[in-house]
Design a protein around this motif. Structure first.
Motif, PDB file in Angstrom:
ATOM      1  N   GLU A 190      -8.516   7.217   4.242  1.00  0.00           N
ATOM      2  CA  GLU A 190      -9.721   6.611   3.670  1.00  0.00           C
ATOM      3  C   GLU A 190      -9.437   6.062   2.264  1.00  0.00           C
ATOM      4  O   GLU A 190      -9.867   4.966   1.911  1.00  0.00           O
ATOM      5  CB  GLU A 190     -10.810   7.688   3.587  1.00  0.00           C
ATOM      6  N   VAL A 191      -8.694   6.841   1.490  1.00  0.00           N
ATOM      7  CA  VAL A 191      -8.322   6.420   0.132  1.00  0.00           C
ATOM      8  C   VAL A 191      -7.521   5.108   0.190  1.00  0.00           C
ATOM      9  O   VAL A 191      -7.778   4.159  -0.555  1.00  0.00           O
ATOM     10  CB  VAL A 191      -7.509   7.543  -0.571  1.00  0.00           C
ATOM     11  N   LEU A 192      -6.565   5.048   1.125  1.00  0.00           N
ATOM     12  CA  LEU A 192      -5.744   3.838   1.302  1.00  0.00           C
ATOM     13  C   LEU A 192      -6.589   2.649   1.724  1.00  0.00           C
ATOM     14  O   LEU A 192      -6.436   1.542   1.209  1.00  0.00           O
ATOM     15  CB  LEU A 192      -4.684   4.072   2.378  1.00  0.00           C
ATOM     16  N   GLU A 193      -7.493   2.890   2.693  1.00  0.00           N
ATOM     17  CA  GLU A 193      -8.348   1.804   3.192  1.00  0.00           C
ATOM     18  C   GLU A 193      -9.178   1.189   2.079  1.00  0.00           C
ATOM     19  O   GLU A 193      -9.509   0.017   2.124  1.00  0.00           O
ATOM     20  CB  GLU A 193      -9.285   2.320   4.301  1.00  0.00           C
ATOM     21  N   ARG A 194      -9.524   1.999   1.089  1.00  0.00           N
ATOM     22  CA  ARG A 194     -10.344   1.489  -0.014  1.00  0.00           C
ATOM     23  C   ARG A 194      -9.498   0.941  -1.160  1.00  0.00           C
ATOM     24  O   ARG A 194     -10.001   0.720  -2.263  1.00  0.00           O
ATOM     25  CB  ARG A 194     -11.285   2.596  -0.505  1.00  0.00           C
ATOM     26  N   LYS A 230       0.861  -1.192   0.000  1.00  0.00           N
ATOM     27  CA  LYS A 230       0.000   0.000   0.000  1.00  0.00           C
ATOM     28  C   LYS A 230       0.895   1.239   0.000  1.00  0.00           C
ATOM     29  O   LYS A 230       1.754   1.376   0.867  1.00  0.00           O
ATOM     30  CB  LYS A 230      -0.884   0.010   1.252  1.00  0.00           C
ATOM     31  N   LEU A 231       0.691   2.113  -0.968  1.00  0.00           N
ATOM     32  CA  LEU A 231       1.544   3.296  -1.069  1.00  0.00           C
ATOM     33  C   LEU A 231       0.738   4.572  -0.885  1.00  0.00           C
ATOM     34  O   LEU A 231      -0.381   4.698  -1.395  1.00  0.00           O
ATOM     35  CB  LEU A 231       2.232   3.349  -2.440  1.00  0.00           C
ATOM     36  N   ALA A 232       1.314   5.518  -0.143  1.00  0.00           N
ATOM     37  CA  ALA A 232       0.787   6.879  -0.079  1.00  0.00           C
ATOM     38  C   ALA A 232       1.881   7.775  -0.657  1.00  0.00           C
ATOM     39  O   ALA A 232       3.040   7.689  -0.246  1.00  0.00           O
ATOM     40  CB  ALA A 232       0.470   7.273   1.357  1.00  0.00           C
TER      41      ALA A 232
END
Length: 269
Positions: free
Chosen positions: A130-134, A45-47
């Motif tokens: 939230e974006v990452l969780e989805r 998972k990347l931010a």
């Protein structure tokens, strides 16, 4: 097991050509987009956060945006700074999406406020979670924001990076730069050596374990230059500094250990 989260900083000088107004470094951006695609499809998972480079610095400087509403045309300057940084954000997101990454651009401005240059709130951080969780990749950037005391201010990418790391507790932070890591002196100078590892004390002081040649002035310069990286390491998050577009960058983005890099980590006290 849950896949690791990694926070990625694309340096402004890595994704743009700093000396040319609003010019992308297309090669670096395209390479990074496909590396991010490979990493996310492997489950990482990347931010992502990017600097402004040649998008926005010029306007921010000319209209003194970081100093507030001093300049007679500050409102226009503010608007033009935001046009430039959001344009770059769109370009970065466009390339990620073209590489089949579910990247979503997030601008701090609508939800951020500062007070005398210190960040009061930034709703974009909660959005990023939230974006990452989805299952998507948030892409944030430094921005011009309103300031309750001085009118306007610059919320730098570095501050957002620290906040992202605090919020997400990633396994690592990866800095994509235009050089392979941190050197004992500017890499263009003869005798410059890559520093493979920098140990950071709880107080933020740096030691260079394997460098016999590293005099104190090297460490001092590094501490200033790497303020943000050091702040992240103090949270217990190692920072890997790698050259954009290389196999080493690809490894760091996948959560592997690059062969060529500078890693900053906490000293075992």
């Amino acid at each position: 097991e849950p896949k690791p989260t990694i926070v990625v900083k694309m340096g402004g000088s890595a994704v743009t050509i700093k000396s040319q107004l609003e010019t992308l470094n297309e090669t670096a951006l395209d390479a990074t987009a496909s590396q991010i695609a490979a990493a996310t499809s492997s489950g990482v998972k990347l931010a992502v956060l990017h600097g402004a480079g040649s998008f926005g610095h010029f306007q921010a400087k000319k209209y003194l945006i970081s100093k507030g509403d001093k300049h007679p045309d500050w409102a226009f300057g503010f608007a033009d700074t935001r046009r430039a940084v959001t344009l770059l954000n769109q370009e970065v997101v466009a390339r990620l999406v073209r590489s089949k990454v579910a990247a979503v651009g997030l601008s701090p401005f609508p939800t951020a406020s500062m007070k005398a240059k210190s960040l009061q709130e930034c709703g974009a951080l909660a959005h990023a979670c939230e974006v990452l969780e989805r299952g998507m990749v948030p892409v944030l950037h430094g921005d011009a924001v309103f300031d309750d005391v001085q009118g306007s201010a610059i919320l730098s990418g570095d501050v957002i990076l620290q906040e992202l790391c605090e919020t997400l507790s990633p396994v690592s932070a990866v800095f994509l730069t235009d050089v392979p890591g941190v050197f004992t002196k500017p890499p263009s100078e003869p005798g410059a050596q890559l520093i493979p590892e920098i140990l950071v004390g709880k107080d933020g002081s740096c030691t260079l374990p394997e460098m016999s040649t590293a005099e104190h002035d090297v460490t001092g310069g590094i501490e200033e230059k790497l303020k943000t990286a050091i702040a992240v390491v103090k949270l217990g998050i190692p920072v890997m500094i790698v050259q954009v577009g290389t196999e080493h960058a690809a490894a760091a983005l996948r959560g592997d250990t690059p062969k060529v890099m500078t890693i900053l980590r906490l000293k075992d006290e």
